[in-house]
Design a protein around this motif. Structure first.
Motif, PDB file in Angstrom:
ATOM      1  N   ASP A 157       0.836  -1.206   0.000  1.00 30.64           N
ATOM      2  CA  ASP A 157       0.000   0.000   0.000  1.00 30.64           C
ATOM      3  C   ASP A 157       0.867   1.251   0.000  1.00 30.64           C
ATOM      4  O   ASP A 157       0.554   2.241  -0.671  1.00 30.64           O
ATOM      5  N   ALA A 158       1.950   1.209   0.765  1.00 32.59           N
ATOM      6  CA  ALA A 158       2.839   2.376   0.839  1.00 32.59           C
ATOM      7  C   ALA A 158       3.498   2.656  -0.506  1.00 32.59           C
ATOM      8  O   ALA A 158       3.809   3.810  -0.826  1.00 32.59           O
ATOM      9  N   ARG A 159       3.681   1.583  -1.296  1.00 29.20           N
ATOM     10  CA  ARG A 159       4.282   1.758  -2.619  1.00 29.20           C
ATOM     11  C   ARG A 159       3.242   1.966  -3.703  1.00 29.20           C
ATOM     12  O   ARG A 159       3.581   2.130  -4.874  1.00 29.20           O
ATOM     13  N   GLY A 160       1.963   1.909  -3.308  1.00 24.04           N
ATOM     14  CA  GLY A 160       0.894   2.055  -4.283  1.00 24.04           C
ATOM     15  C   GLY A 160       0.718   0.841  -5.168  1.00 24.04           C
ATOM     16  O   GLY A 160       0.217   0.938  -6.288  1.00 24.04           O
ATOM     17  N   GLU A 161       1.101  -0.328  -4.655  1.00 17.18           N
ATOM     18  CA  GLU A 161       1.000  -1.564  -5.427  1.00 17.18           C
ATOM     19  C   GLU A 161      -0.156  -2.416  -4.923  1.00 17.18           C
ATOM     20  O   GLU A 161      -0.585  -2.290  -3.773  1.00 17.18           O
ATOM     21  N   ASP A 162      -0.633  -3.311  -5.774  1.00 13.90           N
ATOM     22  CA  ASP A 162      -1.663  -4.261  -5.376  1.00 13.90           C
ATOM     23  C   ASP A 162      -0.998  -5.521  -4.846  1.00 13.90           C
ATOM     24  O   ASP A 162       0.048  -5.954  -5.326  1.00 13.90           O
ATOM     25  N   LEU A 163      -1.636  -6.130  -3.838  1.00 16.26           N
ATOM     26  CA  LEU A 163      -1.149  -7.390  -3.287  1.00 16.26           C
ATOM     27  C   LEU A 163      -2.265  -8.406  -3.412  1.00 16.26           C
ATOM     28  O   LEU A 163      -3.409  -8.125  -3.047  1.00 16.26           O
TER      29      LEU A 163
END
Length: 216
Positions: A200-206
């Protein structure tokens, strides 16, 4: 010497109860190495936490010492064996803190008083508000609350006999408690949530966690 945290990289610390969390609880106390029976998957769970960068410390009441049921040499042998078994799985405990007193002795280190956890926080130089405390009894939850830790309950041993209503009544006594089916489920959840937070901090989906670590 234990590693100490700093403000930019705080130590990731999990405090574990022993009986009912790492090994099977015995009403007559674990008095010898032969009576130590790790719970299924518990040692592997500690190793997973360690590999993910979490330090693990044990905090346990051992009134059997005060009652003369075992001596310090026996307790040290039990904890040495526990660490040997953990090492076989690739895990380790950074330390084992214990209270040797009976309830009648009126000490401040016997859970549910926070003495042991405060000692851990001081030794490792960490603030307890971000430390996870995992146990298998109301006493452990009350200890976590008293010390300001994040309380977690595992159901893999004797708590598995409680029905949902009984469990809910226990959890309601310590608001904020999170319940897990086992120590393995706790480890899966903690590791997944950390990965999700970083993503989330990197703006990525997990991808969603579909493993055994979901909360009950």
């Amino acid at each position: 010497m234990p590693m100490r945290s700093d403000h930019s990289h705080p130590m990731k610390l999990v405090i574990l109860g022993r009986d009912g969390t790492l090994n099977h609880y015995r009403d007559d106390h674990v008095k010898s190495v032969e009576e130590l029976q790790p719970l299924p998957g518990a040692l592997e769970a500690v190793a997973r936490l360690n590999h993910a960068g979490w330090h693990t410390v044990m905090a346990t009441n051992q009134p059997g010492i005060g009652r003369g049921l075992l001596d310090m040499a026996s307790l040290n042998a039990i904890h040495l064996r526990l660490n040997q078994l953990l090492a076989e799985k690739g895990g380790r405990l950074d330390a084992a803190f214990f209270c040797p007193h009976t309830p009648e002795e009126g000490c401040d280190c016997r859970k549910p008083l926070p003495g042991l956890l405060l000692q851990i926080g001081e030794r490792f130089g960490v603030g307890l508000s971000q430390v996870h405390m995992v146990g298998a009894s109301l006493r452990d939850l009350q200890t976590a609350k008293a010390a300001g830790c994040i309380p977690h309950l595992v159901r893999s041993d004797r708590l598995g006999m409680l029905d949902e209503e009984q469990l809910a009544d226990m959890v309601a006594l310590v608001p904020g408690t999170r319940v897990h089916a086992s120590l393995s489920a706790f480890a899966e959840t903690l590791i997944h949530e950390e990965r999700r937070s970083k993503a989330d901090a990197r703006g990525e989906d997990l991808p969603p966690n579909t493993g055994p670590g979901e909360l009950n």
